[in-house]
Design a protein around this motif. Structure first.
Motif, mmCIF file in Angstrom:
data_model
loop_
_atom_site.group_PDB
_atom_site.id
_atom_site.type_symbol
_atom_site.label_atom_id
_atom_site.label_comp_id
_atom_site.label_asym_id
_atom_site.label_seq_id
_atom_site.Cartn_x
_atom_site.Cartn_y
_atom_site.Cartn_z
ATOM 1 N N PHE A 111 0.990 -1.382 -0.195
ATOM 2 C CA PHE A 111 -0.110 0.024 0.010
ATOM 3 C C PHE A 111 1.020 1.149 -0.061
ATOM 4 C CE2 PHE A 111 -3.086 -3.103 0.557
ATOM 5 C CZ PHE A 111 -4.461 -3.134 0.484
ATOM 6 N N GLY A 112 2.314 1.382 0.513
ATOM 7 C CA GLY A 112 2.906 2.689 0.649
ATOM 8 C C GLY A 112 3.320 2.575 -0.332
ATOM 9 N N LEU A 113 4.042 1.239 -1.483
ATOM 10 C CA LEU A 113 4.551 2.315 -3.131
ATOM 11 C C LEU A 113 3.650 1.555 -3.629
ATOM 12 C CD1 LEU A 113 7.758 -0.258 -2.682
ATOM 13 C CD2 LEU A 113 7.346 2.592 -1.907
ATOM 14 N N GLY A 114 2.587 1.295 -3.875
ATOM 15 C CA GLY A 114 0.645 1.125 -4.567
ATOM 16 C C GLY A 114 1.641 -0.008 -5.751
ATOM 17 N N PHE A 115 1.829 -1.363 -5.276
ATOM 18 C CA PHE A 115 1.641 -2.291 -5.811
ATOM 19 C C PHE A 115 1.199 -3.775 -6.110
ATOM 20 C CE2 PHE A 115 5.812 -3.478 -3.855
ATOM 21 C CZ PHE A 115 5.974 -4.846 -3.945
ATOM 22 N N VAL A 116 0.665 -3.894 -6.263
ATOM 23 C CA VAL A 116 0.468 -5.571 -5.960
ATOM 24 C C VAL A 116 1.172 -6.330 -7.121
ATOM 25 C CG1 VAL A 116 -2.344 -4.839 -6.130
ATOM 26 C CG2 VAL A 116 -1.117 -5.689 -8.002
ATOM 27 N N GLU A 117 1.180 -8.000 -6.323
ATOM 28 C CA GLU A 117 2.026 -8.588 -6.678
ATOM 29 C C GLU A 117 1.401 -10.012 -6.704
ATOM 30 O OE1 GLU A 117 4.547 -12.084 -7.291
ATOM 31 O OE2 GLU A 117 4.115 -11.932 -4.963
#
Length: 128
Positions: A38-44
């Motif tokens: 949620f801090g960096l804005g990526f999903v994996e």
């Protein structure tokens, strides 16, 4: 191949997509089983990584569907166990864009749609 070889190697691909509400987008992906930073804005998930940036130009968010074709996707991922993934994502509440089906290319595939209208297709060759 390791980084000590004399040749460069692309390790993975991370598309960058602009969204209206990054928090809402990340919560959606988290709810269907993706790891979310949620801090960096990526999903994996299993090597598929997507980076989301929030934009002030919300009217400029332009997913490929419906502007091109009915089956236009923004991202496509080859997977093993496409039927299991389909059922898992459906059970977790993913918005299904196209149902699981076999196409004319010998692929069993389906796609989902996120809150901004981006579509992600998942497919597996039936000839493997």
């Amino acid at each position: 191949m390791s980084s000590s070889d004399n040749r460069s190697t692309i390790r993975h691909l991370s598309p960058v997509l602009f969204v209206a509400d990054r928090q809402k987008t990340l919560e959606y992906y988290s709810s269907i089983g993706f790891y979310c930073d949620f801090g960096l804005g990526f999903v994996e998930r299993d090597g598929l990584e997507i980076i989301f940036h929030e934009t002030e130009n919300k009217d400029r968010i332009t997913p490929n569907y419906p502007h091109h074709r009915e089956d236009a996707l923004d991202i496509f991922a080859m997977v093993y166990g496409v039927e299991e993934l389909y059922h898992e994502l459906a059970e977790k509440g993913a918005k299904l864009h196209k149902p699981l089906e076999v196409n004319e290319f010998g692929m069993k595939e389906f796609s989902i749609m996120d809150p901004d209208g981006y579509t992600i297709g998942f497919g597996e060759s039936i000839q493997d």
